[in-house]
Design an enzyme around this catalytic site. Structure first.
Site, PDB file in Angstrom:
ATOM      1  N   GLU A  19      42.314  30.677  38.362  1.00  0.00           N
ATOM      2  CA  GLU A  19      43.697  30.944  37.937  1.00  0.00           C
ATOM      3  C   GLU A  19      44.559  29.677  37.844  1.00  0.00           C
ATOM      4  O   GLU A  19      45.643  29.595  38.417  1.00  0.00           O
ATOM      5  CB  GLU A  19      44.356  31.971  38.868  1.00  0.00           C
ATOM      6  CG  GLU A  19      43.700  33.329  38.748  1.00  0.00           C
ATOM      7  CD  GLU A  19      44.528  34.489  39.307  1.00  0.00           C
ATOM      8  OE1 GLU A  19      45.588  34.241  39.904  1.00  0.00           O
ATOM      9  OE2 GLU A  19      44.106  35.641  39.125  1.00  0.00           O
TER      10      GLU A  19
ATOM     11  N   GLU B 215      37.803  39.004  38.875  1.00  0.00           N
ATOM     12  CA  GLU B 215      38.717  39.748  39.751  1.00  0.00           C
ATOM     13  C   GLU B 215      39.303  40.914  38.975  1.00  0.00           C
ATOM     14  O   GLU B 215      39.585  40.798  37.773  1.00  0.00           O
ATOM     15  CB  GLU B 215      39.886  38.893  40.258  1.00  0.00           C
ATOM     16  CG  GLU B 215      39.512  37.860  41.281  1.00  0.00           C
ATOM     17  CD  GLU B 215      40.715  37.109  41.843  1.00  0.00           C
ATOM     18  OE1 GLU B 215      41.825  37.681  41.917  1.00  0.00           O
ATOM     19  OE2 GLU B 215      40.530  35.932  42.204  1.00  0.00           O
TER      20      GLU B 215
HETATM   21  C1  BGP Z   1      44.753  36.574  42.206  1.00  0.00           C
HETATM   22  C2  BGP Z   1      44.132  35.526  43.079  1.00  0.00           C
HETATM   23  C3  BGP Z   1      43.484  36.018  44.320  1.00  0.00           C
HETATM   24  C4  BGP Z   1      44.009  37.291  44.876  1.00  0.00           C
HETATM   25  C5  BGP Z   1      44.478  38.299  43.855  1.00  0.00           C
HETATM   26  C6  BGP Z   1      45.343  39.408  44.401  1.00  0.00           C
HETATM   27  O1  BGP Z   1      45.903  36.062  41.599  1.00  0.00           O
HETATM   28  O2  BGP Z   1      43.172  34.776  42.376  1.00  0.00           O
HETATM   29  O3  BGP Z   1      43.408  34.955  45.224  1.00  0.00           O
HETATM   30  O4  BGP Z   1      44.685  37.196  46.039  1.00  0.00           O
HETATM   31  O5  BGP Z   1      45.186  37.722  42.807  1.00  0.00           O
HETATM   32  O6  BGP Z   1      46.638  38.931  44.585  1.00  0.00           O
HETATM   33  P1  BGP Z   1      47.474  39.130  45.903  1.00  0.00           P
HETATM   34  O7  BGP Z   1      46.664  38.554  47.009  1.00  0.00           O
HETATM   35  O8  BGP Z   1      48.751  38.400  45.707  1.00  0.00           O
HETATM   36  O9  BGP Z   1      47.679  40.591  46.044  1.00  0.00           O
END
Ligand code: BGP
Length: 470
Positions: free
Chosen positions: A166, A370
């Protein structure tokens, strides 16, 4: 809508799950690990866990991999913490840190699980942040040296590599979420840092191909297709602009080695265009990803920008809740989409659209690294966790992958977030994503025992059947 019979998932489809090092491992200073920018954070809101213990995966490695094997995963996407293997980012190598990741990849392979390794997931070594972070070209050299070390040490077991998780979210929200290069570097043009990361990525891709022929590498941005709020041409152009600045800027450079023209025009118009040194264009053009990984949570919807330059943003901006950009677009809620408990919209059909948009532009195989639902889960007295909402979310998204495959998109695999509960980027442990529950809260480490959620049994069946139950 084009509706065709759902095709089967291809043989060898990677049924995976994801984590990142700093969010799952804990052991933040164990066995010689150096601090990263996320360890250096001091701004945790009261009652929100930091990353010192996380899910303590560092001390539960065998148990966790055994659970991943029981789940039936055929791939596991995780990240290496740069400062675990090179504590100051650019100096001495830490053999104990390397041994941890060697043990992890060897265990995965023993269990028939394909390791998918992210080189860098938000956790720049703090020592590099203190030396200028991504504003400094020395960080590019440090990254390439670190990548080459991992290729050498883990290349015997790892075929799939991801460069930077990201990068677009680090650029757009990294300073607010403290996941870029720390407060000391806030004044440096973030698109200069971005340019350096793009160069680092290009050199790491080229180095992989040289060092490990047969291994595969790709970028892993967060791609969210952007819808116009209405057919008003001003809204349509605003959506196209945001698609360029949020999504295509990153993938165009990774694939074609050049900036997207609309994104570049925006950077110039806003005085944010980076300084490009002689030779940079060749470095960018010489690198070629083998596939594109992307993280998908939901689409965005935008309208034309307000004439007075004001920006109307939905409440609680974060990486999945867009803010507007003056002169470019206004972010608006999509009235057709429900939201999760944290205000993130839920859009499975947008997942299919996002697949199509990426594949249309680049014609490279796609790997989802993801996708998932953050929710408040409850551990019942008998150790069970009932999460039908997560099953519903994942099933709806898996169906859309199948539809994308039917559309002709080449999909390598699906690695939902997350394999096991971990600490979220800014909302602590209470916001859970895993198939496996970790018994801790934000302020009480409790037993850290692992419990299979209902979604664990459900995903196990999906994997065994190579698709959704009929
Ligand atoms: C993405 C990231 C992750 C993860 C996920 C969920 O942006 O790559 O690291 O955490 O989102 O987001 P959050 O943890 O803010 O709920």
């Amino acid at each position: 809508m084009l509706d065709h019979p759902l095709p089967p998932f291809p043989d060898g489809f990677l049924w995976g799950a994801s984590t990142s090092g700093y969010q799952v491992e804990g052991g933040w200073d164990a066995d010689g690990k150096g601090p990263s920018v996320v360890d250096a954070r001091t701004d945790f809101p009261a009652g929100t866990a930091d990353y010192t213990v996380a899910s303590d995966h560092y001390h539960h490695l065998e148990e966790d991999v055994a659970l991943f094997a029981e789940l039936g995963l055929t791939a596991y996407r995780f990240s290496v913490q740069w400062s675990r293997v090179i504590p100051d980012g650019d100096g001495e190598v830490n053999p104990a840190g390397l041994a941890f990741y060697r043990r992890l990849v060897d265990l995965l392979v023993e269990h028939g699980i394909e390791p998918v390794v992210t080189l860098y997931h938000f956790d720049l070594p703090q020592a590099l942040a203190l030396k200028g972070g991504w504003g400094s070209r020395a960080t590019i050299d440090a990254f390439v040296r670190y990548a080459q070390l991992l290729y050498r040490e883990l290349g015997h077991a790892v075929r799939y590599w991801l460069t930077i998780n990201e990068q677009n979210m680090m650029v757009l929200h990294g300073q607010q979420l403290d996941i870029l290069d720390g407060p000391a570097n806030r004044d440096v043009n973030v698109y200069q840092k971005n340019h350096h990361m793009l160069l680092a990525q290009a050199r790491a891709m080229a180095a992989l191909h040289e060092q490990l022929p047969g291994a595969l590498i790709g970028p892993a941005p967060n791609i969210a297709y952007v819808y116009p709020a209405s057919p008003d041409p001003a809204d349509v152009i605003a959506a196209d602009d945001f698609n360029a600045v949020r999504n295509w800027l990153y993938l165009d450079v990774a694939v074609h080695g050049r900036y997207h023209p609309v994104a570049w025009a925006h950077l110039q118009a806003t005085g944010q265009a980076p300084t490009v040194d002689p030779g940079d264009a060749q470095v960018l053009a010489a690198a070629h990803p083998d596939f594109l990984a992307f993280n998908y949570y939901a689409t965005h919807t935008v309208a034309a920008p307000a004439r007075d330059g004001s920006v109307d943003a939905p409440e609680g901006m974060d990486q999945q809740i867009a803010v507007g950009m003056p002169g470019l677009f206004t972010a608006v809620p999509n009235p057709w989409l429900p939201k999760n408990a944290f205000g993130w919209e839920i859009d499975p059909v947008g997942f299919r659209m996002t697949f199509r948009a990426i594949y249309d532009r680049y014609h490279l195989p796609l790997l989802v690294t993801e996708n998932g639902l953050g929710a408040f889960d409850t551990l019942e007295p008998d150790g069970s966790v009932h999460d039908p909402y997560r099953i519903e979310y994942l099933a709806a998204h898996i169906e859309q992958i199948q539809r994308a495959i039917g559309d002709g998109v080449d999909v390598l695999g699906y690695c939902p977030w997350s394999a096991i509960d971990l600490v979220s980027t800014h909302q602590g442990v209470a916001k859970r994503y895993g198939f496996i529950y970790v018994d801790r809260t934000d302020d009480d480490l409790r037993s850290l025992a692992r419990h299979r959620k209902d979604s664990f049994g459900w995903y196990q069946k999906v994997i065994a059947a190579n698709g959704l139950p009929g």
